[in-house]
Design an enzyme around this catalytic site. Sequence first.
Site, PDB file in Angstrom:
ATOM      1  N   PRO A 160      -5.912 -43.942 -10.857  1.00 22.99           N
ATOM      2  CA  PRO A 160      -5.984 -44.201  -9.382  1.00 22.99           C
ATOM      3  C   PRO A 160      -5.203 -43.537  -8.657  1.00 22.99           C
ATOM      4  O   PRO A 160      -6.288 -44.191  -7.386  1.00 22.99           O
ATOM      5  CB  PRO A 160      -4.778 -45.258  -9.758  1.00 22.99           C
ATOM      6  CG  PRO A 160      -5.211 -45.696 -11.683  1.00 22.99           C
ATOM      7  CD  PRO A 160      -4.935 -44.769 -11.868  1.00 22.99           C
ATOM      8  N   CYS A 179      19.799 -68.103  16.855  1.00 25.25           N
ATOM      9  CA  CYS A 179      18.287 -69.322  17.485  1.00 25.25           C
ATOM     10  C   CYS A 179      18.544 -70.091  17.460  1.00 25.25           C
ATOM     11  O   CYS A 179      19.409 -71.048  18.116  1.00 25.25           O
ATOM     12  CB  CYS A 179      17.500 -68.523  17.138  1.00 25.25           C
ATOM     13  SG  CYS A 179      15.758 -68.140  18.827  1.00 25.25           S
ATOM     14  N   LEU A 180      17.875 -71.250  16.528  1.00 24.69           N
ATOM     15  CA  LEU A 180      17.430 -72.199  16.165  1.00 24.69           C
ATOM     16  C   LEU A 180      19.020 -72.625  15.953  1.00 24.69           C
ATOM     17  O   LEU A 180      19.158 -73.586  15.983  1.00 24.69           O
ATOM     18  CB  LEU A 180      15.812 -72.446  15.076  1.00 24.69           C
ATOM     19  CG  LEU A 180      16.473 -73.563  14.485  1.00 24.69           C
ATOM     20  CD1 LEU A 180      15.663 -74.672  15.716  1.00 24.69           C
ATOM     21  CD2 LEU A 180      14.953 -73.593  13.799  1.00 24.69           C
ATOM     22  N   GLU A 201      12.172 -79.893  20.865  1.00 24.94           N
ATOM     23  CA  GLU A 201      10.970 -79.317  19.663  1.00 24.94           C
ATOM     24  C   GLU A 201      10.616 -80.055  18.912  1.00 24.94           C
ATOM     25  O   GLU A 201       9.345 -80.291  18.371  1.00 24.94           O
ATOM     26  CB  GLU A 201      11.808 -78.202  19.758  1.00 24.94           C
ATOM     27  CG  GLU A 201      10.623 -77.170  18.710  1.00 24.94           C
ATOM     28  CD  GLU A 201      10.816 -75.916  18.253  1.00 24.94           C
ATOM     29  OE1 GLU A 201      10.401 -75.178  17.852  1.00 24.94           O
ATOM     30  OE2 GLU A 201      12.412 -75.758  17.925  1.00 24.94           O
ATOM     31  N   HIS A 248      18.373 -62.785  18.973  1.00 24.30           N
ATOM     32  CA  HIS A 248      18.808 -62.267  17.311  1.00 24.30           C
ATOM     33  C   HIS A 248      19.894 -61.405  17.186  1.00 24.30           C
ATOM     34  O   HIS A 248      18.943 -59.737  17.294  1.00 24.30           O
ATOM     35  CB  HIS A 248      17.024 -62.084  17.378  1.00 24.30           C
ATOM     36  CG  HIS A 248      16.399 -62.962  17.022  1.00 24.30           C
ATOM     37  ND1 HIS A 248      16.012 -63.903  16.303  1.00 24.30           N
ATOM     38  CD2 HIS A 248      15.971 -64.137  18.368  1.00 24.30           C
ATOM     39  CE1 HIS A 248      15.289 -65.105  16.024  1.00 24.30           C
ATOM     40  NE2 HIS A 248      15.333 -65.232  17.696  1.00 24.30           N
ATOM     41  N   GLU A 250      20.718 -59.595  14.921  1.00 28.39           N
ATOM     42  CA  GLU A 250      20.303 -58.901  13.848  1.00 28.39           C
ATOM     43  C   GLU A 250      19.353 -57.805  13.682  1.00 28.39           C
ATOM     44  O   GLU A 250      18.862 -56.843  13.535  1.00 28.39           O
ATOM     45  CB  GLU A 250      20.118 -59.735  12.849  1.00 28.39           C
ATOM     46  CG  GLU A 250      18.386 -59.595  13.040  1.00 28.39           C
ATOM     47  CD  GLU A 250      18.290 -61.643  13.612  1.00 28.39           C
ATOM     48  OE1 GLU A 250      17.164 -62.754  14.016  1.00 28.39           O
ATOM     49  OE2 GLU A 250      19.203 -62.031  14.397  1.00 28.39           O
TER      50      GLU A 250
END
Length: 549
Positions: free
Chosen positions: A191, A382-383, A406, A508, A510
């Site tokens: 391959p 966040c959420l 939302e 965020h 992270e």
Amino acid sequence: MAKYIFVTGGVSSSLGKGIIAASLAKLLQARGLRVTIQKFDPYINVDPGTLNPYEHGECYVTEDGAETDLDLGHYERFLNIYTSQANNVTTGRIYQTVINKEREGAYLGKTVQVVPHITDEIKRRMMELGQGDKYDIVITEIGGTVGDIESLPFVEAVRQLQWELPEEDTVVIHLTLIPYLKAAKELKTKPTQHSVRMLSQEGVHPDIIVCRMEKPLTIDLRRKIALFCNVKPEAVIESMDAPTIYEVPLMMMREKLDLICLKKLNITSYKEAELIKWKEFLDKLKYPKSKVTIGLIGKYLELQDAYKSILEAFVHAGAINECLVQVVNVHSEYITENNVSEKLAGMDGLLVAPGFGQRGVEGKITAVKYARERGLPFFGICLGMQMAVIEFARNVIGLSQANSTEMDPQTKDPVIDLMEEQKQITAKGGTMRLGAYPCEIKENSLAHSIYGTTMVSERHRHRWEFNNKYLAQFEKSGMIASGKNPATGLVEIVELPDHPFFIGVQYHPELKSTVENPQPIFVRFIKAAKCYAEKAADIKTPVLQKEMI
């Protein structure tokens, strides 16, 4: 002018081109060279901002507000430097630029074609970061797999640059797969031979071949690959499966990938690679002294890459705490009041993850309530923060109909509401509140003790925000806004002072966690989870001793 390294892939997708590129960049950086990485993606979307996480994984956000491929997260985590919009380019953005120029009459009536107009724009973007004196080496990862129709213009652009630039200014690395056939008990190189031949037919000849495999590469196999693929045997690099991506730079150092590139690029001035901090991090990661179990409450859990930056932030925070972080995925869609105790039993902390839309939000709210009432360390992003606000409004303040517009545009108590500047926006791509914004932190708060400062900058990606009309009710009932945007008053951080560890953030965090600088909230969250686990163990121990007696 910088020199250029191109990384292509063959045989299979998901072989780890981004990790190989980031590892090589880390080694070159450790040798004193100024390095950056960019990703060219072959899909026609202008950016990943409108892509489903199941399709593409997480959408990474840079300081300047670009929605990019998740590989840029690897680049930042490995190199500890910021990337930007220029570091991620898609086919959609290339075509959009060329078509806009055509509409403006920039081509003076010429027929606009893939070659040279599309390839010229690709080349311009490839070389953009290398202009001036900012970088010595620019590494370019070409998304997709050699042979894909959509990748052909990028491969052609690389071919042209190989021809246009001096020979010592470019290196092409081809990452390929050497499958192991259990029935035959041997590695198969065919391959790889076909993949390299396909690349060569497009006019691009790799200088180095990196081979992903499950079993070690023998000397005979190296020589066979080198012979059939027209490279030197030392330029055939073994890349075995690793227990953690953070071991790959050391594996590539042992294979001398960086030195081979430096020799080909005719770079002679460099120092010995210094990776002391990296090795210390790996030692702590591989030999933890304790363990915690964290429940990740999300709704895109079928694909791990949907929460890639969160998982990597846990790795960084776990290492600095010398603690193994075992993440247990809990799908919020299946959490109810009746089963929440069973679903979350044995957890030392809960992280309620980001997301969009109605699906699974009630399960997240139920999980928040579980953590709040039991003193379980809680972290909402966040959420996740918005769900904590709704839960508190319903079950503590007494606003039983509280919700986000939302989820319920007609809610009686919109404690989370669409940002004012978002109300007139109809286009979806690149229109959220994106990128780094400042946050002013209240003194003597949990957030202040975590960051150690009253002003921080974090990255955002959202349209809805805390409704400040309800702020007085929240603070009177015990949930404080410990962080706000100094210009707009937007609530960035909420916390419960009478809880062992309860914090939610609109941004965020992270996205800015790296090996060398783990994100502070993640670090403190894992520390709180350790304390919770130790207390739980202390409670269980006397009971066990009594039973033994």
